[in-house]
Design a protein around this motif. Structure first.
Motif, PDB file in Angstrom:
ATOM      1  N   PRO A   1       0.810  -1.224   0.000  1.00 21.67           N
ATOM      2  CA  PRO A   1       0.000   0.000   0.000  1.00 21.67           C
ATOM      3  C   PRO A   1       0.849   1.283   0.000  1.00 21.67           C
ATOM      4  CG  PRO A   1      -0.930  -1.571   1.539  1.00 21.67           C
ATOM      5  CD  PRO A   1       0.409  -2.115   1.111  1.00 21.67           C
ATOM      6  N   CYS A   2       1.944   1.301   0.750  1.00 18.85           N
ATOM      7  CA  CYS A   2       2.814   2.484   0.746  1.00 18.85           C
ATOM      8  C   CYS A   2       3.467   2.655  -0.622  1.00 18.85           C
ATOM      9  CB  CYS A   2       3.881   2.384   1.829  1.00 18.85           C
ATOM     10  SG  CYS A   2       3.251   2.685   3.495  1.00 18.85           S
ATOM     11  N   LEU A   3       3.923   1.550  -1.202  1.00 20.86           N
ATOM     12  CA  LEU A   3       4.526   1.624  -2.525  1.00 20.86           C
ATOM     13  C   LEU A   3       3.537   2.208  -3.526  1.00 20.86           C
ATOM     14  CD1 LEU A   3       6.812   1.071  -4.505  1.00 20.86           C
ATOM     15  CD2 LEU A   3       5.924  -1.267  -4.745  1.00 20.86           C
ATOM     16  N   ASN A   4       2.291   1.765  -3.466  1.00 19.47           N
ATOM     17  CA  ASN A   4       1.279   2.304  -4.380  1.00 19.47           C
ATOM     18  C   ASN A   4       1.040   3.780  -4.135  1.00 19.47           C
ATOM     19  OD1 ASN A   4       0.838  -0.060  -5.818  1.00 19.47           O
ATOM     20  ND2 ASN A   4      -0.711  -0.773  -4.379  1.00 19.47           N
ATOM     21  N   MET A   5       1.038   4.195  -2.863  1.00 18.92           N
ATOM     22  CA  MET A   5       0.844   5.598  -2.560  1.00 18.92           C
ATOM     23  C   MET A   5       1.968   6.453  -3.149  1.00 18.92           C
ATOM     24  SD  MET A   5       0.842   7.693   1.008  1.00 18.92           S
ATOM     25  CE  MET A   5       2.596   7.493   1.099  1.00 18.92           C
ATOM     26  N   PHE A   6       3.216   6.018  -2.938  1.00 20.47           N
ATOM     27  CA  PHE A   6       4.342   6.788  -3.477  1.00 20.47           C
ATOM     28  C   PHE A   6       4.360   6.735  -5.001  1.00 20.47           C
ATOM     29  CE2 PHE A   6       5.912   6.347   0.908  1.00 20.47           C
ATOM     30  CZ  PHE A   6       6.234   7.673   1.156  1.00 20.47           C
ATOM     31  N   ARG A   7       3.955   5.617  -5.583  1.00 17.48           N
ATOM     32  CA  ARG A   7       3.867   5.523  -7.041  1.00 17.48           C
ATOM     33  C   ARG A   7       2.866   6.548  -7.570  1.00 17.48           C
ATOM     34  NH1 ARG A   7       2.852   0.257  -7.784  1.00 17.48           N
ATOM     35  NH2 ARG A   7       5.016  -0.219  -8.239  1.00 17.48           N
ATOM     36  N   HIS A   8       1.708   6.667  -6.912  1.00 14.53           N
ATOM     37  CA  HIS A   8       0.712   7.654  -7.331  1.00 14.53           C
ATOM     38  C   HIS A   8       1.215   9.071  -7.138  1.00 14.53           C
ATOM     39  CE1 HIS A   8      -2.498   5.038  -8.487  1.00 14.53           C
ATOM     40  NE2 HIS A   8      -2.489   4.415  -7.327  1.00 14.53           N
ATOM     41  N   MET A   9       2.008   9.287  -6.104  1.00 15.52           N
ATOM     42  CA  MET A   9       2.561  10.627  -5.869  1.00 15.52           C
ATOM     43  C   MET A   9       3.383  11.092  -7.068  1.00 15.52           C
ATOM     44  SD  MET A   9       3.772  10.663  -1.883  1.00 15.52           S
ATOM     45  CE  MET A   9       5.060  11.802  -2.280  1.00 15.52           C
ATOM     46  N   VAL A  10       4.144  10.169  -7.652  1.00 17.92           N
ATOM     47  CA  VAL A  10       5.035  10.585  -8.747  1.00 17.92           C
ATOM     48  C   VAL A  10       4.396  10.451 -10.120  1.00 17.92           C
ATOM     49  CG1 VAL A  10       7.136  10.148  -7.434  1.00 17.92           C
ATOM     50  CG2 VAL A  10       6.250   8.361  -8.896  1.00 17.92           C
ATOM     51  N   THR A  11       3.413   9.584 -10.269  1.00 20.18           N
ATOM     52  CA  THR A  11       2.823   9.397 -11.598  1.00 20.18           C
ATOM     53  C   THR A  11       1.539  10.186 -11.785  1.00 20.18           C
ATOM     54  OG1 THR A  11       1.601   7.412 -10.914  1.00 20.18           O
ATOM     55  CG2 THR A  11       3.799   7.092 -11.873  1.00 20.18           C
TER      56      THR A  11
END
Length: 86
Positions: free
Chosen positions: A52-62
């Motif tokens: 879930p954290c990885l997805n959150m940070f992925r959304h932050m940059v994409t």
């Protein structure tokens, strides 16, 4: 004889999780690492992060505009994480 189960704690949200992602691949990986390190300077990929954290940070940059809309919901689910730029 009992089998001991390893307890994993996500270093970015602090929650106990069943798995940590310790390998990031693809063109976007350096940007995700930079976003995580902006919030957690000592963090390395070897430390891992929960999905879930990885997805959150992925959304932050994409998708930063989507992230801003979802931020409140994610903060509640992930224990108060916030955008590193704040």
């Amino acid at each position: 004889m009992g089998t001991q189960i390893e307890r994993l704690v996500c270093p970015t949200c602090g929650r106990e999780v069943p798995e940590l992602v310790r390998e990031l691949e693809g063109e976007i990986a350096p940007k995700i690492v930079a976003a995580i390190q902006a919030k957690y300077p000592a963090w390395t990929v070897k430390d891992g992060t929960c999905p879930p954290c990885l997805n959150m940070f992925r959304h932050m940059v994409t998708r930063p505009s989507l992230f801003k809309r979802l931020k409140g919901s994610l903060q509640a689910r992930l224990g108060g994480l916030h955008h590193p730029g704040e």
